[in-house]
Design a protein around this motif. Structure first.
Motif, mmCIF file in Angstrom:
data_model
loop_
_atom_site.group_PDB
_atom_site.id
_atom_site.type_symbol
_atom_site.label_atom_id
_atom_site.label_comp_id
_atom_site.label_asym_id
_atom_site.label_seq_id
_atom_site.Cartn_x
_atom_site.Cartn_y
_atom_site.Cartn_z
ATOM 1 N N ALA A 95 0.822 -1.209 0.000
ATOM 2 C CA ALA A 95 0.000 0.000 0.000
ATOM 3 C C ALA A 95 0.859 1.263 0.000
ATOM 4 O O ALA A 95 0.497 2.262 -0.624
ATOM 5 C CB ALA A 95 -0.935 0.008 1.208
ATOM 6 N N VAL A 96 1.986 1.215 0.693
ATOM 7 C CA VAL A 96 2.884 2.382 0.680
ATOM 8 C C VAL A 96 3.457 2.584 -0.719
ATOM 9 O O VAL A 96 3.553 3.719 -1.204
ATOM 10 C CB VAL A 96 4.014 2.214 1.725
ATOM 11 C CG1 VAL A 96 5.031 3.336 1.585
ATOM 12 C CG2 VAL A 96 3.440 2.217 3.136
ATOM 13 N N LEU A 97 3.826 1.505 -1.403
ATOM 14 C CA LEU A 97 4.282 1.640 -2.787
ATOM 15 C C LEU A 97 3.163 2.163 -3.683
ATOM 16 O O LEU A 97 3.394 2.967 -4.588
ATOM 17 C CB LEU A 97 4.795 0.303 -3.313
ATOM 18 C CG LEU A 97 6.197 -0.108 -2.875
ATOM 19 C CD1 LEU A 97 6.540 -1.498 -3.408
ATOM 20 C CD2 LEU A 97 7.240 0.907 -3.357
ATOM 21 N N LEU A 135 12.218 2.966 1.231
ATOM 22 C CA LEU A 135 11.267 1.894 1.523
ATOM 23 C C LEU A 135 11.768 0.533 1.057
ATOM 24 O O LEU A 135 11.664 -0.470 1.780
ATOM 25 C CB LEU A 135 9.924 2.215 0.864
ATOM 26 C CG LEU A 135 8.811 1.179 1.031
ATOM 27 C CD1 LEU A 135 8.378 1.099 2.490
ATOM 28 C CD2 LEU A 135 7.625 1.530 0.142
ATOM 29 N N VAL A 136 12.299 0.484 -0.152
ATOM 30 C CA VAL A 136 12.654 -0.821 -0.739
ATOM 31 C C VAL A 136 14.116 -1.195 -0.491
ATOM 32 O O VAL A 136 14.535 -2.281 -0.890
ATOM 33 C CB VAL A 136 12.372 -0.840 -2.264
ATOM 34 C CG1 VAL A 136 10.927 -0.466 -2.545
ATOM 35 C CG2 VAL A 136 13.320 0.084 -3.030
ATOM 36 N N TRP A 137 14.883 -0.293 0.150
ATOM 37 C CA TRP A 137 16.297 -0.577 0.383
ATOM 38 C C TRP A 137 16.444 -1.876 1.177
ATOM 39 O O TRP A 137 15.865 -2.044 2.246
ATOM 40 C CB TRP A 137 16.956 0.560 1.147
ATOM 41 C CG TRP A 137 18.451 0.469 1.175
ATOM 42 C CD1 TRP A 137 19.232 -0.051 2.157
ATOM 43 C CD2 TRP A 137 19.344 0.916 0.149
ATOM 44 N NE1 TRP A 137 20.558 0.047 1.827
ATOM 45 C CE2 TRP A 137 20.663 0.640 0.596
ATOM 46 C CE3 TRP A 137 19.166 1.530 -1.095
ATOM 47 C CZ2 TRP A 137 21.777 0.947 -0.170
ATOM 48 C CZ3 TRP A 137 20.275 1.839 -1.843
ATOM 49 C CH2 TRP A 137 21.568 1.556 -1.385
ATOM 50 N N ILE A 247 -4.589 5.633 1.755
ATOM 51 C CA ILE A 247 -4.668 4.178 1.587
ATOM 52 C C ILE A 247 -3.654 3.444 2.461
ATOM 53 O O ILE A 247 -4.009 2.456 3.123
ATOM 54 C CB ILE A 247 -4.504 3.788 0.106
ATOM 55 C CG1 ILE A 247 -5.737 4.231 -0.691
ATOM 56 C CG2 ILE A 247 -4.299 2.291 -0.041
ATOM 57 C CD1 ILE A 247 -5.619 3.999 -2.185
ATOM 58 N N PRO A 248 -2.361 3.878 2.518
ATOM 59 C CA PRO A 248 -1.412 3.135 3.362
ATOM 60 C C PRO A 248 -1.811 3.111 4.834
ATOM 61 O O PRO A 248 -1.606 2.113 5.517
ATOM 62 C CB PRO A 248 -0.095 3.894 3.166
ATOM 63 C CG PRO A 248 -0.248 4.595 1.866
ATOM 64 C CD PRO A 248 -1.700 4.956 1.771
ATOM 65 N N MET A 267 9.198 1.150 6.500
ATOM 66 C CA MET A 267 7.890 1.551 6.016
ATOM 67 C C MET A 267 7.515 2.928 6.528
ATOM 68 O O MET A 267 6.973 3.761 5.783
ATOM 69 C CB MET A 267 6.836 0.525 6.435
ATOM 70 C CG MET A 267 6.870 -0.771 5.638
ATOM 71 S SD MET A 267 5.827 -2.055 6.378
ATOM 72 C CE MET A 267 4.226 -1.233 6.400
ATOM 73 N N ALA A 268 7.793 3.196 7.806
ATOM 74 C CA ALA A 268 7.459 4.495 8.389
ATOM 75 C C ALA A 268 8.280 5.607 7.750
ATOM 76 O O ALA A 268 7.740 6.658 7.376
ATOM 77 C CB ALA A 268 7.687 4.461 9.900
#
Length: 296
Positions: A95-97, A135-137, A247-248, A267-268
């Motif tokens: 959802a964050v993406l 986020l994706v690191w 949404i997230p 994520m935060a």
């Protein structure tokens, strides 16, 4: 944006936030493509009677080409990507993406519609994509058992959404939200039928999976897309797409309550930077130092 529009935006965010929860429950049982076929197929069955009742069936034929494009870019493709990603990624993470959709919408508007990018929007885009990196690191691993391909799938889905939102405003401005929602789901269903039917699972499908799939189709797709295309028609794609702000938050709450998922530091941090970037890119926050000084 009026109070009613804002209320619909919050409701839409709650519904789409729940969609990530339902995908996490149903995708492993149905399989990604089969789940998406059930999702768009049931949504079509819910919406078609409304189109017939309102006498707008002819509009589906008139606008079939752009509806097919929206069906691909706003449903068939991103739904499939997210459903596949849901096999290994948490509801909150995907959802964050998904929240990067407004950033891609702004990039598409700039490249396609020659929309101007003031300093604040450029900085917002840069911050948003920096948030994605944070986020994706460490999650991009293509080794056996890694989540790299799932992360890439979840990153590509918002690109399709960003294109679809601008395309809808350009090509389907004269069509009603009901026609756009119904036509796009019908087109997605027809596209997915030959791909998904051969993959229908041989094992029995649990009641929980069916309930999740039905909720995903009826509530998070049929109802949600009626709200979304209505918002696009009333307030424009730029403001309507801002639903991804919320949404997230809902996805993380639903995931925490029903699946026991936790909010990670990445994520935060990444989500916070992404949302800050979106606020700048959409002009919802404009620091004084970014506003050009007036000449006397």
């Amino acid at each position: 944006m009026g109070r009613r529009d804002l209320a619909e935006l919050v409701l839409l965010a709650a519904l789409w936030g729940a969609s990530f929860l339902f995908m996490r429950v149903a995708a492993p049982v149905f399989g990604p493509l089969v789940l998406v076929l059930v999702r768009v197929g049931l949504a079509t069955l819910c919406l078609l009677p409304l189109v017939c009742w309102r006498g707008e069936l002819r509009a589906l034929i008139t606008h079939w080409r752009p509806l097919a494009v929206v069906g691909l870019l706003n449903s068939a493709l991103p739904f499939s990507l997210f459903a596949w990603a849901a096999l290994s990624l948490s509801a909150g993470f995907t959802a964050v993406l998904n929240a990067t959709t407004p950033l891609w919408g702004a990039v598409v508007a700039w490249l396609w519609l020659a929309t101007q990018l003031p300093r604040g929007k450029v900085l917002g885009l840069a911050l948003g994509f920096l948030g994605v990196v944070v986020l994706v690191w460490g999650k991009i691993s293509f080794k056996p058992g890694g989540d790299g391909w799932a992360v890439l799938a979840a990153m590509l889905a918002p690109v399709a959404y960003g294109i679809a939102a601008n395309y809808t405003k350009q090509k389907l401005a004269m069509a009603s939200p009901l026609v756009v929602a119904t036509g796009s789901q019908l087109a997605a269903t027809l596209m997915l039928l030959p791909l998904a039917v051969p993959l229908w699972p041989e094992h029995p499908i649990s009641l929980n999976a069916w309930l999740a799939a039905i909720a995903l189709a009826v509530v998070c797709t049929a109802l949600a897309f009626l709200l979304f295309f209505r918002l696009i028609a009333k307030v424009g794609p730029g403001k309507a797409i801002a639903v991804t702000f919320l949404i997230p938050l809902f996805a993380i709450v639903w995931g925490g309550i029903f699946l026991g998922e936790t909010l990670t530091a990445a994520m935060a941090a990444g989500g916070g930077i992404i949302l800050l970037g979106i606020a700048l890119a959409l002009g919802l926050w404009s620091p004084r130092w970014l506003v050009p000084a007036k000449m006397d």
